[in-house]
Design an enzyme around this catalytic site. Structure first.
Site, PDB file in Angstrom:
ATOM      1  N   ILE A 403       4.609   3.915 -24.278  1.00  0.00           N
ATOM      2  CA  ILE A 403       4.370   2.476 -24.379  1.00  0.00           C
ATOM      3  C   ILE A 403       2.896   2.155 -24.207  1.00  0.00           C
ATOM      4  O   ILE A 403       2.348   1.272 -24.871  1.00  0.00           O
ATOM      5  CB  ILE A 403       5.248   1.754 -23.333  1.00  0.00           C
ATOM      6  N   ASP A 404       2.224   2.885 -23.333  1.00  0.00           N
ATOM      7  CA  ASP A 404       0.803   2.658 -23.079  1.00  0.00           C
ATOM      8  C   ASP A 404      -0.011   2.926 -24.337  1.00  0.00           C
ATOM      9  O   ASP A 404      -0.843   2.110 -24.750  1.00  0.00           O
ATOM     10  CB  ASP A 404       0.346   3.576 -21.943  1.00  0.00           C
ATOM     11  N   ASP A 405       0.205   4.080 -24.959  1.00  0.00           N
ATOM     12  CA  ASP A 405      -0.516   4.387 -26.188  1.00  0.00           C
ATOM     13  C   ASP A 405      -0.204   3.384 -27.289  1.00  0.00           C
ATOM     14  O   ASP A 405      -1.103   2.973 -28.033  1.00  0.00           O
ATOM     15  CB  ASP A 405      -0.149   5.799 -26.664  1.00  0.00           C
ATOM     16  N   GLU A 408      -2.203   0.204 -26.810  1.00  0.00           N
ATOM     17  CA  GLU A 408      -3.633   0.357 -27.074  1.00  0.00           C
ATOM     18  C   GLU A 408      -3.916   0.660 -28.547  1.00  0.00           C
ATOM     19  O   GLU A 408      -4.947   0.237 -29.084  1.00  0.00           O
ATOM     20  CB  GLU A 408      -4.209   1.453 -26.174  1.00  0.00           C
ATOM     21  N   HIS A 479      -1.420  -3.503 -20.111  1.00  0.00           N
ATOM     22  CA  HIS A 479      -1.819  -3.189 -21.477  1.00  0.00           C
ATOM     23  C   HIS A 479      -0.839  -3.790 -22.488  1.00  0.00           C
ATOM     24  O   HIS A 479      -1.247  -4.253 -23.561  1.00  0.00           O
ATOM     25  CB  HIS A 479      -1.916  -1.677 -21.654  1.00  0.00           C
TER      26      HIS A 479
END
Length: 662
Positions: A403-405, A408, A479
């Site tokens: 989810i973070d990638d 971003e 993020h």
């Protein structure tokens, strides 16, 4: 693979590719600090452009600790494929990381760590270093003083058991029948975080098989009493969770002796199929080294010979984790971070003023678009009806997009003027939809799974190697909120729930905990820009408290730093030697909070400009990335480039606009 040129240099004091396509010019007031920031950003842009691969991606070295190198040698010894050149190069690296007291640390400047020291010592014995050698004698004495092998973590003792240096009976039990537990049952494999799940499934096979290879030498010198290597420990109270799980482990040991042969064989066959189905196209598992190592061992024990295509691909993938340094040393990366590095580099370059249609940014966007994952993975166990879409961290990891990638990458793609905008819009729409669907019940987001919050896996005696579940975190949630705000969804009900969760998670001192970066500086540097992007006024009490905390922990030299010991000791919270990446994080928060003209921001920008190297890079030996808080630390070599540049760019050019309607 060759080492990057932005490697670490000497220590700082304790507290307190494709070449550039064009010459870059940033428009800014030509006076004082503004001019210094502009020049520093221009040099940084040129340096970062020079690190881009011709295919469009960036990847810095991912440095962890010597257990990666030691376990790589032990694996090759176990399989009978250890060669002299690999051994020599690995030993050269391991020796170079030893502390003066004989121990090995798990992060730069950190204290000695018992398990890492034991594994490093054994690896050097494999390389031919004699116990009488001064550096080996110091290490052995340090180990004995701290309880010897008996006090090491379970994983270290598993490696030793493979060669008869430890008894399998003296290890916690985890049976392969675990694979049969339904998804609703406590301690089923999907109760574990994806990194732990990929490690535990093959280890259940290893635990059931209990192999022992002939030991090439004894290790008596690493026991406090060689005649009694495993002194007994009193059991915890039966009324405590620890006591209950200790007794569960005893029951599992009894089960090992009477497990029905047919059931056990069926469980191991299902585990093998589970492992093989999750092998990536490049031969690795999950894009990370530890599951790959244990998967290779498990499959070998189940009859896969080294010439089998699965095994050949797996072993070949492990070679790609090796970074060969200029001095001939060989360092093993635990993971590789091209998607993460590429989206962060794209954001940094765009925010620093590189034109949106610059060829380097278009190449990066093309490469990121090609990395989109459009098939279900293990995350679908908890979200079976959710259409796929998103990005992983690594070159190949289709089972585990994160989810973070994804957040971003979407933020990065929005900064690029791509010649095929419909392709970009479709990918972003899929990624945003998937991200919204991965929200956990409490309103926040974790890294890989939704609602992966069972309290039981961390209680198992087997699981003493770090975090084994994937609960939501402030940095990932921030993020996501920032991305959703830029996508015009600041008022979406799911976004508002995420904001409410973040506000409730703020610490009394005004900071936020950093799960995937060190630590409160990272958490705060992530959350404040997200909250302001989502429309919270800069005068909001949460923003004001965060600003006050950041300004209170600024170092005398103008930078910011936070030591990894902040995960264990309150005295270290917000404190440590100044680093480029952490100074960048603090500045991103302060700039988002409208503090551009404050003394704190001026001093932080001056520190970045003053510590930049002539080639446009920054030096950063300190570890500012987190795998497991305290237990596994990371030095992302590109962090020292992308976050300072992002901060300088926003100082010079202002905050990125939230331009979409919502």
């Amino acid at each position: 693979m060759t080492a990057t040129t932005d490697g670490s240099a000497g220590a700082v004091g304790p507290r307190a590719a494709a070449a550039s396509d064009t010459t870059t010019t940033i428009t800014a007031p030509a006076t004082g600090l503004d001019e210094a920031a502009k020049r520093a950003a221009e040099r940084s842009i040129d340096h970062l452009l020079g690190l881009q691969d011709a295919e469009g991606w960036w990847k810095g070295d991912l440095e962890t600790n010597v257990t990666m190198d030691a376990e790589d040698l032990l694996l090759r010894q176990f399989l009978g494929i250890l060669d002299a050149e690999t051994t020599r190069a690995a030993a050269l690296f391991i020796r170079g990381e030893q502390r003066e007291d004989g121990a090995w640390a798990t992060f730069y400047g950190g204290p000695g760590e018992l398990s890492a020291t034991i594994e490093a010592y054994v690896a050097l014995r494999l390389a031919g270093d004699l116990p009488e050698a001064p550096h080996m004698a110091r290490a052995a004495a340090w180990i004995r003083e701290r309880g010897g092998i008996a006090a090491a973590r379970v994983f270290t003792r598993i490696w030793l058991a493979l060669f008869g240096w430890w008894k399998w009976d003296d290890l916690p039990e985890l049976p392969p029948e675990l694979i049969f537990l339904p998804k609703w049952f406590p301690l089923n494999i999907y109760d574990f975080g994806c990194w732990a799940r990929q490690t535990i499934v093959p280890l259940t096979v290893v635990s059931a098989k209990r192999p022992v290879r002939p030991a090439p030498f004894p290790l008596d010198e690493l026991h406090t009493d060689p005649a009694h290597p495993n002194p007994g420990k009193p059991s915890a109270s039966v009324a405590s969770w620890d006591g209950a799980f200790q007794r569960l482990d005893k029951a599992l040991h009894l089960y090992h002796k009477v497990a029905p042969r047919t059931l056990r064989k069926a469980a191991m066959n299902v585990a093998a199929r589970w492992i093989v189905e999750r092998q990536e196209n490049d031969g690795c598992w999950g894009g990370i080294q530890p599951p790959a190592v244990y998967s290779v061992i498990a499959l070998h024990l189940l009859g896969y010979d080294l010439g089998h295509p699965v095994m050949r691909a797996g072993l070949k993938s492990l070679d790609r984790f090796a970074v060969w340094r200029e001095d001939g040393a060989r360092m093993i990366e635990a993971c590789q971070s091209p998607v993460w590095d590429t989206c962060l580099a794209t954001i940094a370059l765009a925010d620093a003023g590189l034109p949106a249609d610059h060829p380097a940014l278009v190449r990066a966007a093309d490469w990121m678009l090609g990395e989109e994952i459009v098939r279900p993975g293990d995350w679908a166990v908890r979200r079976p009806g959710l259409p796929p879409g998103g990005w992983a961290f690594e070159f190949h990891n289709d089972n585990y997009p994160d989810i973070d990638d994804t957040a971003e990458v979407i933020l990065a793609l929005r900064r690029v003027r791509h010649p095929d905008p419909s392709r970009v819009e479709s990918a972003i729409a899929r990624g945003a939809r998937w991200t919204l669907g991965m929200q956990s019940k409490n309103g926040a987001w974790a890294a890989f799974d939704a609602d992966n919050t069972s309290p039981f896996p961390n209680r198992l005696p087997f699981c003493d190697f770090g975090e084994v579940i994937d609960p939501p975190s402030a940095d990932v949630t921030a993020h996501v909120v920032e991305m959703l705000a830029h996508e015009g969804k600041a008022h979406h009900p799911r976004t508002r729930r995420g904001i409410e969760w973040l506000l409730a998670e703020q610490e009394p001192n005004g900071a936020w905990f950093g799960r995937w970066g060190v630590n409160y500086v990272y958490g705060t540097g992530s959350v404040v820009p997200a909250l302001t992007a989502a429309g919270l006024p800069r005068s909001h009490p949460a923003i004001r408290r965060a600003v006050a905390w950041l300004e209170s922990v600024q170092n005398e030299d103008g930078g910011w730093g936070e030591d990894l010991r902040s995960y264990k000791e309150q005295a270290w919270i917000g404190h440590g030697a100044s680093t480029a990446s952490q100074t960048g994080w603090a500045l991103l928060a302060l700039l988002a909070a409208g503090r551009r003209d404050s003394k704190a921001v001026e001093r932080g920008v001056a520190w970045l400009a003053g510590t930049q190297r002539p080639d446009g890079s920054w030096d950063e030996p300190y570890f500012t990335g987190t795998g497991f808080p305290w237990d596994f630390s990371i030095n992302y070599h590109l962090y020292r480039q992308v976050f300072p540049l992002t901060a300088l760019g926003r100082y010079v050019n202002g905050e990125p606009a939230v331009s979409r309607e919502g």
